[in-house]
Scaffold this motif. Structure first.
Motif, PDB file in Angstrom:
ATOM      1  N   HIS A  97       0.853  -1.186   0.000  1.00 24.91           N
ATOM      2  CA  HIS A  97       0.000   0.000   0.000  1.00 24.91           C
ATOM      3  C   HIS A  97       0.893   1.241   0.000  1.00 24.91           C
ATOM      4  N   ARG A  98       0.917   1.966  -1.128  1.00 29.94           N
ATOM      5  CA  ARG A  98       1.887   3.062  -1.264  1.00 29.94           C
ATOM      6  C   ARG A  98       1.803   4.105  -0.146  1.00 29.94           C
ATOM      7  N   LEU A  99       0.594   4.370   0.333  1.00 29.62           N
ATOM      8  CA  LEU A  99       0.438   5.380   1.371  1.00 29.62           C
ATOM      9  C   LEU A  99       1.009   4.883   2.706  1.00 29.62           C
ATOM     10  N   LEU A 109       0.222  10.992 -10.222  1.00 22.60           N
ATOM     11  CA  LEU A 109      -0.868  10.353  -9.498  1.00 22.60           C
ATOM     12  C   LEU A 109      -0.656   8.851  -9.622  1.00 22.60           C
ATOM     13  N   LYS A 110      -0.684   8.142  -8.478  1.00 22.03           N
ATOM     14  CA  LYS A 110      -0.434   6.696  -8.517  1.00 22.03           C
ATOM     15  C   LYS A 110      -1.523   5.957  -7.742  1.00 22.03           C
ATOM     16  N   THR A 111      -1.916   4.794  -8.229  1.00 17.09           N
ATOM     17  CA  THR A 111      -2.838   3.971  -7.445  1.00 17.09           C
ATOM     18  C   THR A 111      -2.095   3.542  -6.172  1.00 17.09           C
ATOM     19  N   TYR A 123       2.767  -1.595 -10.840  1.00 18.63           N
ATOM     20  CA  TYR A 123       4.138  -2.039 -11.080  1.00 18.63           C
ATOM     21  C   TYR A 123       4.532  -1.637 -12.494  1.00 18.63           C
ATOM     22  N   ASP A 124       5.841  -1.509 -12.726  1.00 14.01           N
ATOM     23  CA  ASP A 124       6.342  -1.080 -14.037  1.00 14.01           C
ATOM     24  C   ASP A 124       5.572   0.128 -14.576  1.00 14.01           C
ATOM     25  N   GLY A 125       5.283   1.060 -13.683  1.00 18.44           N
ATOM     26  CA  GLY A 125       4.616   2.293 -14.099  1.00 18.44           C
ATOM     27  C   GLY A 125       3.126   2.146 -14.373  1.00 18.44           C
ATOM     28  N   LYS A 126       2.581   0.949 -14.161  1.00 22.00           N
ATOM     29  CA  LYS A 126       1.134   0.774 -14.386  1.00 22.00           C
ATOM     30  C   LYS A 126       0.363   1.497 -13.280  1.00 22.00           C
ATOM     31  N   GLY A 127      -0.748   2.108 -13.646  1.00 17.72           N
ATOM     32  CA  GLY A 127      -1.548   2.837 -12.661  1.00 17.72           C
ATOM     33  C   GLY A 127      -0.946   4.178 -12.279  1.00 17.72           C
ATOM     34  N   GLN A 128      -0.140   4.773 -13.174  1.00 19.52           N
ATOM     35  CA  GLN A 128       0.463   6.084 -12.890  1.00 19.52           C
ATOM     36  C   GLN A 128       0.088   7.106 -13.957  1.00 19.52           C
ATOM     37  N   TYR A 129      -0.190   8.341 -13.491  1.00 23.82           N
ATOM     38  CA  TYR A 129      -0.576   9.414 -14.408  1.00 23.82           C
ATOM     39  C   TYR A 129       0.211  10.672 -14.084  1.00 23.82           C
ATOM     40  N   LEU A 175      -1.014  11.382  -4.647  1.00 18.69           N
ATOM     41  CA  LEU A 175      -0.362  12.326  -5.547  1.00 18.69           C
ATOM     42  C   LEU A 175       1.033  12.565  -4.991  1.00 18.69           C
ATOM     43  N   GLU A 176       2.029  12.390  -5.856  1.00 23.72           N
ATOM     44  CA  GLU A 176       3.422  12.560  -5.445  1.00 23.72           C
ATOM     45  C   GLU A 176       4.035  13.707  -6.202  1.00 23.72           C
ATOM     46  N   LYS A 177       4.786  14.524  -5.522  1.00 31.27           N
ATOM     47  CA  LYS A 177       5.513  15.605  -6.199  1.00 31.27           C
ATOM     48  C   LYS A 177       6.556  14.981  -7.130  1.00 31.27           C
ATOM     49  N   LEU A 178       6.683  15.530  -8.328  1.00 32.84           N
ATOM     50  CA  LEU A 178       7.693  15.044  -9.267  1.00 32.84           C
ATOM     51  C   LEU A 178       9.084  15.495  -8.799  1.00 32.84           C
ATOM     52  N   VAL A 179      10.003  14.554  -8.695  1.00 36.19           N
ATOM     53  CA  VAL A 179      11.381  14.892  -8.325  1.00 36.19           C
ATOM     54  C   VAL A 179      12.163  15.123  -9.610  1.00 36.19           C
ATOM     55  N   LYS A 180      12.940  16.218  -9.645  1.00 35.38           N
ATOM     56  CA  LYS A 180      13.791  16.439 -10.822  1.00 35.38           C
ATOM     57  C   LYS A 180      14.984  15.516 -10.699  1.00 35.38           C
ATOM     58  N   GLN A 209      19.572  10.966 -10.854  1.00 38.85           N
ATOM     59  CA  GLN A 209      19.869   9.531 -10.954  1.00 38.85           C
ATOM     60  C   GLN A 209      18.857   8.737 -10.133  1.00 38.85           C
ATOM     61  N   GLU A 210      18.839   7.432 -10.407  1.00 44.85           N
ATOM     62  CA  GLU A 210      18.109   6.510  -9.534  1.00 44.85           C
ATOM     63  C   GLU A 210      19.061   5.394  -9.133  1.00 44.85           C
ATOM     64  N   ILE A 211      18.969   4.984  -7.870  1.00 45.50           N
ATOM     65  CA  ILE A 211      19.779   3.856  -7.397  1.00 45.50           C
ATOM     66  C   ILE A 211      18.889   2.911  -6.578  1.00 45.50           C
ATOM     67  N   VAL A 217      15.374  -1.471  -1.755  1.00 43.31           N
ATOM     68  CA  VAL A 217      14.911  -0.096  -1.573  1.00 43.31           C
ATOM     69  C   VAL A 217      15.307   0.697  -2.819  1.00 43.31           C
ATOM     70  N   GLU A 218      14.321   1.298  -3.472  1.00 44.14           N
ATOM     71  CA  GLU A 218      14.578   2.135  -4.651  1.00 44.14           C
ATOM     72  C   GLU A 218      14.683   3.593  -4.191  1.00 44.14           C
ATOM     73  N   PHE A 219      15.685   4.295  -4.720  1.00 42.16           N
ATOM     74  CA  PHE A 219      15.928   5.686  -4.323  1.00 42.16           C
ATOM     75  C   PHE A 219      15.932   6.615  -5.527  1.00 42.16           C
ATOM     76  N   VAL A 230      13.838   8.053  -0.585  1.00 42.06           N
ATOM     77  CA  VAL A 230      13.352   6.695  -0.838  1.00 42.06           C
ATOM     78  C   VAL A 230      12.162   6.811  -1.789  1.00 42.06           C
ATOM     79  N   ASN A 231      12.210   6.074  -2.898  1.00 40.10           N
ATOM     80  CA  ASN A 231      11.048   6.022  -3.798  1.00 40.10           C
ATOM     81  C   ASN A 231      10.088   4.951  -3.296  1.00 40.10           C
ATOM     82  N   GLU A 232      10.525   3.712  -3.309  1.00 40.44           N
ATOM     83  CA  GLU A 232       9.649   2.656  -2.796  1.00 40.44           C
ATOM     84  C   GLU A 232      10.472   1.475  -2.299  1.00 40.44           C
ATOM     85  N   VAL A 233       9.795   0.612  -1.568  1.00 45.52           N
ATOM     86  CA  VAL A 233      10.435  -0.568  -0.997  1.00 45.52           C
ATOM     87  C   VAL A 233       9.787  -1.785  -1.655  1.00 45.52           C
TER      88      VAL A 233
END
Ligand code: ADP
Ligand code: MG
Length: 348
Positions: free
Chosen positions: A101-103, A139-141, A146-152, A173-178, A181-183, A246-248, A258-261
């Motif tokens: 659950h993303r929230l 905006l994300k469910t 997964y793999d960007g599905k459910g994202q606007y 709703l998540e603020k877009l990060v400029k 890189q991603e690690i 952990v995705e950053f 942290v983006n997601e776990v």
């Protein structure tokens, strides 16, 4: 000692690679999957195909195994919880419920004083007026993405208002990060303060799907240390057993978020198969089945490319690869656009 049998729920490429790693450790595997064409049937000891709510089949599966794990996070909590009453499910079902659950996941991470993107739950269209400072955003469910599905991607209030979606399904709703890189950090936790942590992996996405991963990541010492530290804090706090990712995000000012776990082995860790003495998959099997923890040793720098959709065809026709190249074909029945079909790891 009698032989250990590990039950794996889900039979995609991650299930396949877990089964391959288990075999090396002399652990038998029973894969349970709702897809009768699931690729992991090629690698496991026994394959059971049935729906995830088929109680009879689940019981048959549970009776055959000593431990149960899973290759993807979207398994109903009730299913995992019922199984856990009969055989240990690792990582624990409660971990999976939190992280799917993303929230709840983001609240949990923030409560550890670890930075995430700014975000808010959004349930009604009218709420956008008080959330303007999260734009541009995504905006994300809250579940099942997964793999960007459910994202606007949302650039403006007008864009948001013109979306034709039912918000009552649960969105954040998540603020877009400029992004600079991603690690990602892959960590296997065995027990209290007992870990094996892989070095940070640098990832590139295309169309929100992972395309390239490499080690070493081109990052400074502070980010190197902080990312490992945060991953250890998260794993410890969850009392996690097994491999976790952990995705950053790293922004243009070198801030880490942290983006997601992911409560499982992860695509960005495929290069650990060839670049380390023990892969993320073997470590997962070792931790879940209570086998020996062996210190990680890096063998080589590496890069991995995901072969998506019909990109696999070219590689399937090659009969020879260089000595430092390792091609994996997931043996999926059908080539589909945006479907991960295989990968190529190159030691460099
Ligand atoms: P999934 O569950 O589909 O992996 P993610 O939230 O990890 O979803 O998003 C997939 C990718 O989309 C990320 O790896 C990143 O490249 C991009 N992305 C997602 N959210 C953001 C954000 N808030 N700011 C910038 N890029 C983002
Ligand atoms: Mg992701």
């Amino acid at each position: 000692m009698s032989q250990t049998t590990l039950g794996i729920i889900g039979g995609g490429q991650l299930g396949s690679m877990l089964a391959i790693a288990a075999k090396k450790l002399n652990v038998e595997t029973i894969v349970y999957c709702d897809d009768q064409d699931a690729p992991a049937q090629n690698f496991c000891t026994k394959f059971i195909s049935a729906n995830y709510d088929n109680k009879e089949k689940i019981i048959e599966f549970v009776n055959l195994v000593d431990f149960v794990t899973y290759e993807f996070e979207n398994i109903p909590f009730d299913t995992l919880n019922e199984i856990n009453k009969l055989k240990p499910v690792l990582p624990k079902p409660s971990v999976n419920r939190l992280i799917q659950h993303r929230l709840a996941e983001k609240d949990f991470v923030n409560n550890l004083n670890i930075r995430t993107t700014r975000y808010a739950s959004i349930e009604k269209k009218s709420e956008i007026d008080s959330l303007k400072d999260l734009l541009p955003g995504i905006l994300k469910t809250t579940t099942l993405g997964y793999d960007g599905k459910g994202q606007y991607p949302i650039n403006s209030v007008e864009e948001f208002n013109s979306l034709n979606i039912n918000l009552s399904k649960g969105y954040i709703l998540e603020k877009l990060v400029k992004l600079k890189q991603e690690i990602s950090i892959i960590i296997t936790r065995f027990a209290n303060n007992k870990y094996e942590v892989y070095e940070p992996i640098e990832n590139k996405h295309e169309d929100q799907i992972l395309k390239f991963s490499k080690i070493p990541a081109e990052i400074n010492k502070k980010i190197y240390d902080q990312s490992k530290d945060w991953a250890m804090t998260i794993a410890e706090e969850l009392k996690y057993v097994g491999t976790l990712c952990v995705e950053f995000f790293i922004d243009r000012n070198d801030n880490l978020y942290v983006n997601e776990v992911a409560p499982r082995v992860h695509n960005s860790g495929h290069l650990t198969i060839n670049a380390y003495n023990i892969s993320q998959f073997e470590n997962h099997v070792r931790a879940v089945c209570g086998l020996e923890q062996i210190p990680l040793k890096k063998i080589s720098n590496a890069k991995m490319i995901n072969l998506i959709g019909d990109q696999i065809s070219h590689y399937r026709m090659l009969s020879k690869f260089n000595e430092n190249e390792f091609f994996f074909d997931y043996l999926k029945k059908e080539i589909k656009e945006k479907r991960k079909m295989g990968h190529l790891t190159t030691l460099v």
